[in-house]
Scaffold this motif. Structure first.
Motif, short mmCIF file in Angstrom:
data_model
loop_
_atom_site.label_atom_id
_atom_site.label_comp_id
_atom_site.label_asym_id
_atom_site.label_seq_id
_atom_site.Cartn_x
_atom_site.Cartn_y
_atom_site.Cartn_z
N THR A 31 0.87 -1.19 0.00
CA THR A 31 0.00 0.00 0.00
C THR A 31 0.91 1.24 0.00
N PRO A 32 0.35 2.41 -0.19
CA PRO A 32 1.19 3.62 -0.17
C PRO A 32 1.91 3.83 1.16
N LYS A 33 1.43 3.20 2.23
CA LYS A 33 2.09 3.38 3.54
C LYS A 33 3.04 2.23 3.90
N SER A 34 3.16 1.26 3.03
CA SER A 34 4.06 0.13 3.32
C SER A 34 5.51 0.59 3.29
N PHE A 52 6.83 -4.30 5.63
CA PHE A 52 6.19 -3.96 6.91
C PHE A 52 4.99 -3.08 6.60
N ASP A 53 3.88 -3.32 7.29
CA ASP A 53 2.80 -2.33 7.17
C ASP A 53 3.18 -1.10 8.01
N ASN A 54 2.40 -0.06 7.86
CA ASN A 54 2.74 1.20 8.53
C ASN A 54 2.84 1.04 10.05
N SER A 55 1.95 0.24 10.63
CA SER A 55 1.95 0.07 12.10
C SER A 55 3.24 -0.59 12.57
#
Lengths: 153, 125
Positions: A31-34, A52-55
């Motif tokens: 995603t754009p936040k990955s 990694f995901d954003n979290s």
């Protein structure tokens, strides 16, 4: 793939100096936040990738040098990772090269981090879209949880 | 006081090793750091450490080259690798070049202590 959840947990426990719960998960989409790390071998070929995901990026980057939880939560809320946390995320990926190591890839190293999905090499996105690899959720004690996928190319 | 040199191109790994040394209580010690073997050699000349804890895979000068250079001048210092590269072949190469022990990542405080403390005890450190 030889990588097991136990190796991820042991690496994260060592890295953060605290208990990290690691459990199976479904494959991550970019995603754009990955945050995507690509890894190269001694022949300069890309041979692995971690998403990694954003979290997880924000919590792991904060936990590494005990940056207060609020700073990580701010980054998650805004989707903008601060430079201090991003520097640490780079270190987290640098150490995570150990996920791939079985003694046969001594020259493997982090190539670069991609925070812009368009900069991810095409062969990496192809492997990622196939969904083969290890997919997990990590819950860092005192911070929070996020998800990751690891791919050996 | 025990003088320790920690050599790793990862700032995080240097931080982890320093944290572990505090946790396992090796007694009073001072720590200097280097990012690769080339910088490590300069620190050896400057600080004459008692113990070197070094990564294997580093830019400029890798760990085994660094160990070889150290052993040309210094047989006294205790040298341990802290590395993901734990294959039999690499262990043999490390031993043949003069390493005293090898700690494989990922490690725990307990496994780190189990590898390090007998070496320090045997050397009277």
């Amino acid at each position: 793939m030889a990588l097991e959840l136990r190796r991820v947990k042991n690496t994260f426990d060592m890295l953060f100096g605290k208990d990290v719960e690691v459990t199976d998960n479904t494959p991550l989409d970019i995603t754009p936040k990955s945050v995507i790390g690509t890894f190269k071998n001694g022949e300069e070929n890309i041979c692995g990738a971690i998403i990694f995901d954003n979290s997880l990026a924000c919590f792991s980057g904060a936990a590494l040098s005990m940056i207060p939880m609020g700073a990580a939560e701010d980054c998650i809320a805004t989707g903008e990772i601060s430079s201090a946390i991003m520097d640490n995320v780079n270190e987290v990926f640098n150490v995570s090269v150990g996920f791939f190591s079985d003694g046969t890839t001594p020259d493997m190293r982090l190539d670069k981090l991609h925070v812009n999905e368009e900069s991810v090499p095409e062969n990496v996105t192809e492997i990622i879209s196939n969904g083969s690899g290890l997919h997990f959720q990590a819950n860092i004690q005192g911070y929070g949880k996020g998800s990751a996928s690891v791919f050996m190319l | 006081m025990l003088k320790v040199l920690v050599v790793d191109d990862s700032k995080a790994m240097r931080m982890i090793v320093k944290r572990i040394l505090r946790q396992i209580d090796i007694g009073e010690h001072s720590i200097v750091e280097a990012e690769d073997g080339a910088e490590g050699l300069k620190q050896v000349d400057e600080h004459n450490p008692d113990l070197i804890l070094s990564d294997w895979n580093m830019p400029n000068m890798n760990g085994i080259e660094f160990l070889g250079k150290v052993r040309e001048e210094n047989q006294r210092v205790k040298f341990g690798f802290v590395t993901t590269e734990g294959s039999e072949k690499m262990r043999n190469l490390a031993n043949d070049t003069g390493a005293n022990f090898m700690i494989t990542k990922p490690f725990t405080p307990e496994s780190f202590e189990k590898s390090l403390m007998p070496v320090l005890a045997k050397a009277g450190m």
